[in-house]
Design a protein around this motif. Structure first.
Motif, PDB file in Angstrom:
ATOM      1  N   ALA A  52       0.833  -1.205   0.000  1.00 56.57           N
ATOM      2  CA  ALA A  52       0.000   0.000   0.000  1.00 56.57           C
ATOM      3  C   ALA A  52       0.866   1.253   0.000  1.00 56.57           C
ATOM      4  N   ALA A  53       1.974   1.214   0.739  1.00 56.30           N
ATOM      5  CA  ALA A  53       2.881   2.361   0.754  1.00 56.30           C
ATOM      6  C   ALA A  53       3.503   2.579  -0.618  1.00 56.30           C
ATOM      7  N   CYS A  54       3.941   1.496  -1.265  1.00 58.15           N
ATOM      8  CA  CYS A  54       4.520   1.618  -2.606  1.00 58.15           C
ATOM      9  C   CYS A  54       3.500   2.208  -3.580  1.00 58.15           C
ATOM     10  N   GLY A  55       2.249   1.786  -3.436  1.00 58.05           N
ATOM     11  CA  GLY A  55       1.207   2.316  -4.305  1.00 58.05           C
ATOM     12  C   GLY A  55       1.030   3.811  -4.121  1.00 58.05           C
ATOM     13  N   ALA A 117     -10.015   9.053  -1.311  1.00 57.07           N
ATOM     14  CA  ALA A 117     -10.036   7.827  -2.113  1.00 57.07           C
ATOM     15  C   ALA A 117      -8.633   7.294  -2.378  1.00 57.07           C
ATOM     16  N   GLU A 118      -7.693   8.189  -2.671  1.00 55.24           N
ATOM     17  CA  GLU A 118      -6.335   7.739  -2.982  1.00 55.24           C
ATOM     18  C   GLU A 118      -5.582   7.256  -1.752  1.00 55.24           C
ATOM     19  N   LEU A 119      -6.148   7.477  -0.557  1.00 59.82           N
ATOM     20  CA  LEU A 119      -5.523   7.011   0.680  1.00 59.82           C
ATOM     21  C   LEU A 119      -6.236   5.803   1.279  1.00 59.82           C
ATOM     22  N   ALA A 120      -7.310   5.357   0.675  1.00 57.12           N
ATOM     23  CA  ALA A 120      -8.132   4.304   1.271  1.00 57.12           C
ATOM     24  C   ALA A 120      -7.343   3.012   1.467  1.00 57.12           C
ATOM     25  N   ALA A 121      -6.602   2.573   0.440  1.00 53.30           N
ATOM     26  CA  ALA A 121      -5.840   1.327   0.554  1.00 53.30           C
ATOM     27  C   ALA A 121      -4.739   1.460   1.595  1.00 53.30           C
ATOM     28  N   ALA A 124      -6.333   1.434   5.144  1.00 51.49           N
ATOM     29  CA  ALA A 124      -6.807   0.107   5.547  1.00 51.49           C
ATOM     30  C   ALA A 124      -5.642  -0.805   5.924  1.00 51.49           C
ATOM     31  N   ALA A 125      -4.586  -0.794   5.116  1.00 45.92           N
ATOM     32  CA  ALA A 125      -3.437  -1.657   5.391  1.00 45.92           C
ATOM     33  C   ALA A 125      -2.689  -1.199   6.640  1.00 45.92           C
ATOM     34  N   ALA A 126      -2.520   0.112   6.785  1.00 47.43           N
ATOM     35  CA  ALA A 126      -1.797   0.634   7.947  1.00 47.43           C
ATOM     36  C   ALA A 126      -2.568   0.374   9.230  1.00 47.43           C
TER      37      ALA A 126
END
Length: 206
Positions: A52-55, A117-121, A124-126
């Motif tokens: 998620a961070a790489c994304g 929206a661009e931070l949702a993934a 969630a992962a963090a």
């Protein structure tokens, strides 16, 4: 070699003579660094947070800059390269890294606003990674309490009832041999837990 400590054994330890506690005590006294067994935090959660961070870091700079941290957010958010977070005066300025500081928002009892929206993934992962890391930290605190001759829950009851714990996600650009991605430094706070991918990471200096 940085010693490997069995996190599950720490979590169930009952005395200072427990082998895992003895190993933790020796690591802290001799070098200040140790590794935790992978059972402490499932590899899937580590990989999910790193993916998620790489994304996020792969997004265009102008998009990332919309999520910069500030005093109003408790510095949660993005810090670009050259954003004033150099670790050491010995580093070539600026250090070649960008970061995202994730932490549970201060809500004062109100529901937290949903992430963009661009931070949702990333959020969630963090969030699940953060919760798992807190459990791993409790195991370490138990071991440290026992090593110092205190009750197993002593440190948790004193310093971990409302922990100020953050997830700092960092991306380092490739550097030339004469450059530093991150200079020599000592972290603030009580305990730093590091995760990396592919064997890459910070160097430990005793």
């Amino acid at each position: 070699m940085v010693p490997l400590i069995d996190a599950a054994a720490l979590a169930s330890a009952e005395s200072a003579s427990d082998p895992a506690v003895v190993a933790l005590d020796a690591a802290c006294m001799e070098s200040g660094f140790f590794r935790l067994s992978s059972a402490a935090v499932p590899c899937s959660l580590v990989e999910g947070a790193l993916d998620a961070a790489c994304g996020f870091f792969a997004r265009p700079l102008e998009e990332k800059l919309r999520h910069c941290g500030s005093a109003a957010t408790g510095w949660r958010g993005y810090t670009p390269m050259g954003g004033g977070h150099n670790c050491s005066p010995a580093s070539r300025q600026p250090e070649r890294k960008e970061s995202f500081y994730w932490g549970e928002p201060d809500t004062d009892g109100d529901a937290a606003a949903p992430p963009a929206a661009e931070l949702a993934a990333l959020d969630a992962a963090a969030r699940v990674f953060h919760a798992s890391m807190l459990e791993a930290t409790r195991a370490v605190l138990r071991g440290l309490s026992l090593a110092m001759g205190m009750a197993p829950s002593a440190l948790e009851e004193r310093v971990f009832t409302a922990p100020s714990a953050k997830v700092l996600l960092v991306a380092y650009d490739p550097v030339e041999r004469s450059e530093l991605s991150c200079g020599s430094h000592t972290d603030c706070g009580f305990l730093t837990m590091l995760c990396s991918r592919g064997g890459r990471g910070l160097q430990a200096a005793p």
